[in-house]
Design a protein around this motif. Structure first.
Motif, short mmCIF file in Angstrom:
data_model
loop_
_atom_site.label_atom_id
_atom_site.label_comp_id
_atom_site.label_asym_id
_atom_site.label_seq_id
_atom_site.Cartn_x
_atom_site.Cartn_y
_atom_site.Cartn_z
N GLN A 202 -14.38 12.90 -14.35
CA GLN A 202 -14.91 11.57 -14.07
C GLN A 202 -14.22 10.53 -14.95
O GLN A 202 -13.98 10.76 -16.14
CB GLN A 202 -16.42 11.53 -14.32
CG GLN A 202 -17.22 12.31 -13.29
CD GLN A 202 -18.69 11.99 -13.37
OE1 GLN A 202 -19.09 10.97 -13.93
NE2 GLN A 202 -19.51 12.84 -12.78
N SER A 203 -13.92 9.41 -14.33
CA SER A 203 -13.24 8.34 -15.05
C SER A 203 -13.55 7.01 -14.39
O SER A 203 -13.71 6.93 -13.16
CB SER A 203 -11.73 8.59 -15.07
OG SER A 203 -11.06 7.52 -15.70
N GLU A 204 -13.65 5.98 -15.22
CA GLU A 204 -13.88 4.65 -14.68
C GLU A 204 -12.61 4.05 -14.10
O GLU A 204 -12.66 3.19 -13.23
CB GLU A 204 -14.42 3.73 -15.79
CG GLU A 204 -15.80 4.10 -16.29
CD GLU A 204 -16.87 3.96 -15.22
OE1 GLU A 204 -16.71 3.08 -14.34
OE2 GLU A 204 -17.84 4.73 -15.25
N GLU A 205 -11.46 4.50 -14.59
CA GLU A 205 -10.18 3.96 -14.14
C GLU A 205 -9.19 5.10 -13.89
O GLU A 205 -9.31 6.20 -14.45
CB GLU A 205 -9.59 3.01 -15.17
CG GLU A 205 -10.42 1.75 -15.40
CD GLU A 205 -9.79 0.83 -16.43
OE1 GLU A 205 -9.88 -0.40 -16.28
OE2 GLU A 205 -9.20 1.38 -17.40
N LEU A 206 -8.23 4.82 -13.04
CA LEU A 206 -7.16 5.77 -12.75
C LEU A 206 -5.84 5.02 -12.76
O LEU A 206 -5.66 4.06 -12.00
CB LEU A 206 -7.39 6.43 -11.38
CG LEU A 206 -6.29 7.40 -10.91
CD1 LEU A 206 -6.20 8.61 -11.84
CD2 LEU A 206 -6.56 7.85 -9.48
N ALA A 207 -4.93 5.46 -13.61
CA ALA A 207 -3.63 4.80 -13.72
C ALA A 207 -2.57 5.65 -13.04
O ALA A 207 -2.42 6.84 -13.31
CB ALA A 207 -3.27 4.58 -15.18
N ILE A 208 -1.82 5.03 -12.12
CA ILE A 208 -0.66 5.66 -11.51
C ILE A 208 0.50 4.68 -11.64
O ILE A 208 0.32 3.54 -12.10
CB ILE A 208 -0.90 6.03 -10.03
CG1 ILE A 208 -1.17 4.77 -9.19
CG2 ILE A 208 -2.07 7.00 -9.90
CD1 ILE A 208 -1.26 5.06 -7.70
N GLN B 207 -14.36 11.02 -6.11
CA GLN B 207 -14.37 9.62 -6.55
C GLN B 207 -13.40 8.82 -5.69
O GLN B 207 -12.39 9.35 -5.22
CB GLN B 207 -13.95 9.51 -8.02
CG GLN B 207 -14.79 10.33 -8.99
CD GLN B 207 -14.18 10.35 -10.38
OE1 GLN B 207 -14.42 9.46 -11.19
NE2 GLN B 207 -13.38 11.35 -10.66
N VAL B 208 -13.72 7.53 -5.51
CA VAL B 208 -12.82 6.62 -4.81
C VAL B 208 -12.46 5.48 -5.76
O VAL B 208 -13.36 4.84 -6.34
CB VAL B 208 -13.46 6.04 -3.53
CG1 VAL B 208 -12.53 5.02 -2.88
CG2 VAL B 208 -13.80 7.16 -2.55
N PHE B 209 -11.17 5.24 -5.91
CA PHE B 209 -10.68 4.17 -6.78
C PHE B 209 -10.00 3.11 -5.92
O PHE B 209 -9.24 3.44 -5.00
CB PHE B 209 -9.67 4.73 -7.80
CG PHE B 209 -10.26 5.70 -8.76
CD1 PHE B 209 -10.74 5.29 -10.00
CD2 PHE B 209 -10.32 7.07 -8.45
CE1 PHE B 209 -11.27 6.19 -10.89
CE2 PHE B 209 -10.86 7.98 -9.34
CZ PHE B 209 -11.34 7.54 -10.56
N LEU B 210 -10.30 1.84 -6.24
CA LEU B 210 -9.67 0.72 -5.54
C LEU B 210 -8.75 -0.01 -6.51
O LEU B 210 -8.98 -0.03 -7.72
CB LEU B 210 -10.74 -0.24 -5.00
CG LEU B 210 -11.71 0.34 -3.97
CD1 LEU B 210 -12.69 -0.74 -3.51
CD2 LEU B 210 -10.98 0.93 -2.78
N LYS B 211 -7.72 -0.63 -5.94
CA LYS B 211 -6.73 -1.30 -6.77
C LYS B 211 -7.35 -2.45 -7.54
O LYS B 211 -8.09 -3.26 -6.98
CB LYS B 211 -5.56 -1.80 -5.93
CG LYS B 211 -4.37 -2.27 -6.75
CD LYS B 211 -3.13 -2.42 -5.90
CE LYS B 211 -1.95 -2.88 -6.74
NZ LYS B 211 -1.61 -1.95 -7.82
N ASN B 212 -7.07 -2.49 -8.82
CA ASN B 212 -7.59 -3.54 -9.69
C ASN B 212 -6.85 -4.84 -9.43
O ASN B 212 -5.62 -4.91 -9.54
CB ASN B 212 -7.42 -3.13 -11.16
CG ASN B 212 -8.19 -4.04 -12.10
OD1 ASN B 212 -9.02 -4.84 -11.66
ND2 ASN B 212 -7.93 -3.90 -13.39
N GLN B 213 -7.58 -5.86 -9.03
CA GLN B 213 -6.94 -7.14 -8.70
C GLN B 213 -6.64 -7.94 -9.96
O GLN B 213 -7.40 -7.93 -10.91
CB GLN B 213 -7.87 -7.95 -7.77
CG GLN B 213 -8.19 -7.22 -6.47
CD GLN B 213 -6.98 -6.95 -5.61
OE1 GLN B 213 -6.02 -7.74 -5.63
NE2 GLN B 213 -6.97 -5.86 -4.87
#
Length: 636
Positions: A605-611, A630-636
Motif C-alpha cells: 500500500q502506498s499513497e503515491e506511485l512514481a514511474i 489500488q488505482v493511481f491517477l496522474k498528479n496534476q
C-alpha cells in the motif's frame, strides 16, 4: 462471419491434398500441418510489416483462399469424385457404437469450448494477455511486461488464437484451438495404430483410450497449449513410423519436419518428447538410405529451425538465449540413478490419485516417502523439485492443472505386462520398439525437468502417444466381451471429467449456462470478483484511455473488464516493470505511452506511485481486497 475464412482454407487444402490411396485421415493430418505452417508464416510476415490488424489478417486469408481455390479448380477438381469419407466396419456395430460415443464426447467438449470463456489461470496470466498485446501492438515483437512467460513461451497456439480473435472480434473461439487439436489427435492416433499393424478393433480401441484421457478432456476446452503440442507430436510420430515402413521420400521428410517444428513452436517440452523419436528416425533413415539420410537430416534440422527462427531471434535479443534463462530454473540440477528413479516415481505418482472418497491418497504419499528414504534421496531437494514440496493431497481430480490419469496409467502398466508375457506381442518388434521409445520420452522428461505438482498436464503427449499401444494390446486379448465392457466403462467414467470440469462445469448449481460470463472469466479469483469489477468501473468513470498495469497477479480479466467503452479506444500497457523486458519501455511505441491511470495489484500500500512518466496519487482502493488492488491517477 469472417472467422470462417481460415476454415475455408482448410477445406481447400484438404481437397487438394486428398489422395484416394492414402485416405481421408492422412489428408486431414497433411491439411493440419500445412495450415499450421500458414498460420506461422502469415503471423510472422504481418508482424514484420506491423500489419497485424483486422484488414491485414483478413487480406491474408482472402488471398490464400483465392490461391487455393485456383489450385483446386485448375488441378484437383476432377479428383473430387474419388473423395471417400466413410469407413466400412463390415457389420461390426459395436465399433460404430464406440465411435458414436467418442463423437458425442467430442461434440460436448466442443460446445463447452465455445460457450465457456477462457478462464484457466495460465490463460489469464500469459496465454490470452499476449494475444491482446500482439493485436494492440500490431506485431508479435516483445513488449514490456511484468510476466515474461508472455514473451519467451513458444507462441504457435497464441498465433492461431489471435487469428480467430481478430476475425471474430472476440475470444469466443479461442478455446477451439485446443479442441481441434484433440480431434486431430484422435485421427492421428488411429493412423499410428494402423502403422503398428493394428486391425480395425485396435484402431477403434486406440481412439477410445485417447478420447477418454482425463487431462485431455479437461484441457480441450481451454486456451493452453497442452493438446496442441500433443497433436503436432502425433503428426511427427506418425510420419516417423511411415518412414520406418516405407522408403523415405522428401514428402515424408517435409511433413515430419514441419510437424516437429510446429510442436517445438508450440511448447518447449516438444523437443524432449520428440527427441527419442528423432533418434529412431535417424537410425531408420540411415538403414534405408545410407549417406542420403544425411541430406534428410540437414533438411529436417533446417526446417525446424526456420519455423522457430523468428521467435528464437526475439528471445535472444531480449533474454540472450533462444528459450530465455527462466527455462533453466525448471531444469534439474542434480543427476544420478537414484535421483532419476525418484523423479520417475514422483511424476508417475501424479496419476495414482483416484477420485473416490474412500481411497485416501495419503497412504500412497507415505509409501513414496519411504521409497525415497530407501534411495537416500531428499524427496523435496530444490535441485530436483520446483515450487511446492511433494504432496498428493492437494490434487483435485477435476481441476485441469492437477488432474491425473489414474485409469489410463494402470491400463498402460497392464498393457506393458501383457505385451511382455505374450509371445505374439513380444515378437512384434515394431510395437515393442514404439512403446520403448514412448517410455524413453517420459524418462528423458523426468531426467531433465524438475518435478512440479502441475506436471500431470505436461504428461498429456505421453498418454496420447501411448494410446495406440494400449488399444492394440487390449484388442488382442481373449474374452472379447469382457474387454468390450471395459471400454464401455472407460467411456462412462470419462463423463465425470466432461460434465464436472472445475472451471467449466456443464451441470450443477454454477455451470457455464447459468453463470454470468464475467464471473466465469474471474473464476480463478472468484473471491476477488467484486474488487475487480468495482475497480474497473472506477477507472472507466475517469474516462482514462491509456491505462497502466503494475501487476503481480493475472492480467487478462482487466482487458475484459476495461474493453472499449463509450466508443473510446482503450490502451493497456505494463508500467513499473522490474524485469529484463523493461528495456522495451524505451523503444517505440512504448516510450510514448503516458498512462492517465495505473492499476496496481499485489504491491504494498502506498499513497503515491512514481514511474518514469511522473508521480501518481492513489485515488481508489476497493474494500477487503486480498490482492491489495489500488488505482493511481496522474498528479496534476
Amino acid at each position: 462471419m469472417f472467422i470462417i475464412l481460415p476454415f475455408i482454407a482448410g477445406i481447400f487444402l484438404y481437397l487438394i491434398l486428398y489422395k484416394p490411396d492414402k485416405g481421408w485421415r492422412v489428408a486431414t493430418l497433411d491439411t493440419a500441418i500445412v495450415w499450421g505452417v500458414l498460420v506461422a508464416v502469415i503471423t510472422e510476415g504481418l508482424s514484420l510489416l506491423k500489419f497485424i490488424t483486422f484488414s491485414g489478417v483478413l487480406s491474408a486469408w482472402l488471398l490464400i483462399n483465392l490461391v487455393l481455390c485456383f489450385i483446386f479448380f485448375r488441378f484437383k477438381v476432377k479428383s473430387l469424385a474419388n473423395l471417400k469419407l466413410r469407413a466400412n466396419f463390415k457389420g461390426e456395430h459395436f465399433y460404430t457404437i464406440l465411435l458414436i460415443c467418442v463423437a458425442c464426447i467430442c461434440l460436448t467438449i466442443g460446445l463447452i469450448a465455445i460457450v465457456a470463456p477462457p478462464n484457466n489461470w495460465d490463460s489469464m496470466d500469459y496465454h490470452m494477455p499476449r494475444v491482446v498485446h500482439w493485436i494492440q501492438n500490431h506485431s508479435v515483437e516483445h513488449y514490456p511486461t511484468s510476466y515474461t512467460p508472455q514473451l519467451f513461451s513458444p507462441p504457435w497456439s497464441g498465433f492461431a488464437i489471435m487469428h480467430f480473435q481478430i476475425l471474430s472480434s472476440g475470444d469466443r473461439f479461442a478455446n477451439l484451438v485446443q479442441w481441434f487439436s484433440m480431434v486431430g489427435s484422435l485421427i492421428g492416433v488411429s493412423l499410428i495404430a494402423e502403422q503398428l499393424g493394428s486391425d480395425l478393433r485396435g484402431q477403434v480401441f486406440s481412439v477410445v483410450v485417447c478420447a477418454t484421457i482425463p487431462v485431455g478432456i479437461l484441457h480441450a476446452t481451454n486456451t493452453k497449449d497442452t493438446y496442441v503440442v500433443a497433436f503436432w507430436l502425433v503428426c511427427f510420430v506418425y510420419y516417423v513410423l511411415v518412414v520406418g515402413k516405407h522408403r523415405t521420400s522428401w514428402s515424408h521428410i517435409l511433413k515430419l519436419s514441419a510437424s516437429f517444428g510446429l510442436a517445438i513452436f508450440s511448447k518447449g517440452t516438444a523437443s524432449i518428447y520428440g527427441l527419442p523419436f528423432f533418434v529412431w528416425l535417424i537410425l531408420i533413415d540411415f538403414k534405408w538410405n545410407k549417406l542420403r539420410a544425411l541430406k534428410h537430416l540437414i533438411a529436417l534440422i533446417f526446417i525446424v529451425i526456420t519455423i522457430n527462427f523468428s521467435h528464437y531471434i526475439r528471445n535472444y535479443d531480449l533474454f540472450g538465449s533462444p528459450n530465455s534463462t527462466y527455462s533453466y530454473t525448471l531444469t534439474n540440477e542434480a543427476y544420478g540413478i537414484p535421483i532419476l528413479i525418484s523423479s520417475i516415481i514422483k511424476n508417475a505418482s501424479l496419476h495414482l490419485v483416484i477420485p473416490l472418497d474412500y481411497i485416501n491418497p495419503a497412504w500412497v504419499e507415505n509409501v513414496i516417502y519411504k521409497i525415497h528414504q530407501m534411495l537416500h534421496v531428499d524427496i523435496n531437494d530444490p535441485r530436483t523439485t520446483f515450487g511446492s514440496n511433494f504432496t498428493l493431497l492437494s490434487i483435485l481430480p477435476n481441476f485441469e492443472d492437477t488432474a491425473g490419469n489414474p485409469i489410463h496409467f494402470w491400463l498402460l502398466v497392464f498393457a506393458i505386462v501383457i505385451c511382455l508375457s505374450r509371445h505374439d506381442l513380444r515378437n512384434n518388434k515394431y510395437l515393442v520398439s514404439y512403446v520403448i521409445t514412448v517410455g524413453c520420452s517420459f524418462v528423458l522428461f523426468c531426467l531433465l525437468i524438475k518435478w512440479q505438482i502441475w506436471h500431470s498436464r505436461l504428461h498429456l503427449p505421453i498418454f496420447v502417444l501411448a494410446s495406440p499401444f494400449i488399444g492394440i494390446v487390449f484388442s488382442k486379448l481373449f474374452h472379447k466381451k469382457i474387454i468390450n465392457v471395459i471400454f464401455i466403462l472407460l467411456i462412462e467414467l470419462s463423463l465425470f471429467y466432461v460434465f464436472f470440469n472445475e472451471f467449466r462445469p456443464i451441470v450443477g448449481e454454477k455451470n457455464i449456462f447459468n453463470t454470468r460470463q464475467i464471473e466465469q472469466y474471474l473464476r480463478p479469483i472468484i473471491t476477488q470478483k467484486d474488487a475487480y469489477i468495482n475497480t474497473a468501473n472506477f477507472v472507466k468513470k475517469t474516462g482514462c484511455q491509456n491505462i497502466g498495469l503494475s501487476l503481480q497477479s493475472i492480467e487478462y480479466p482487466w482487458w475484459v473488464l476495461l474493453k472499449n467503452h463509450n466508443n473510446q479506444q482503450v490502451r493497456l500497457e505494463h508500467v513499473n516493470v522490474k524485469n529484463v523486458s523493461n528495456v522495451k519501455s524505451k523503444v517505440y511505441p512504448f516510450n510514448h505511452f503516458i498512462p492517465c491511470a495505473i492499476i496496481s495489484v499485489g504491491s504494498r500500500q502506498s499513497e503515491e506511485l512514481a514511474i518514469k512518466e511522473g508521480m501518481y496519487v492513489r485515488a481508489w482502493q476497493p474494500v477487503n481486497s486480498l490482492q491489495n488492488i489500488q488505482v493511481f491517477l496522474k498528479n496534476q
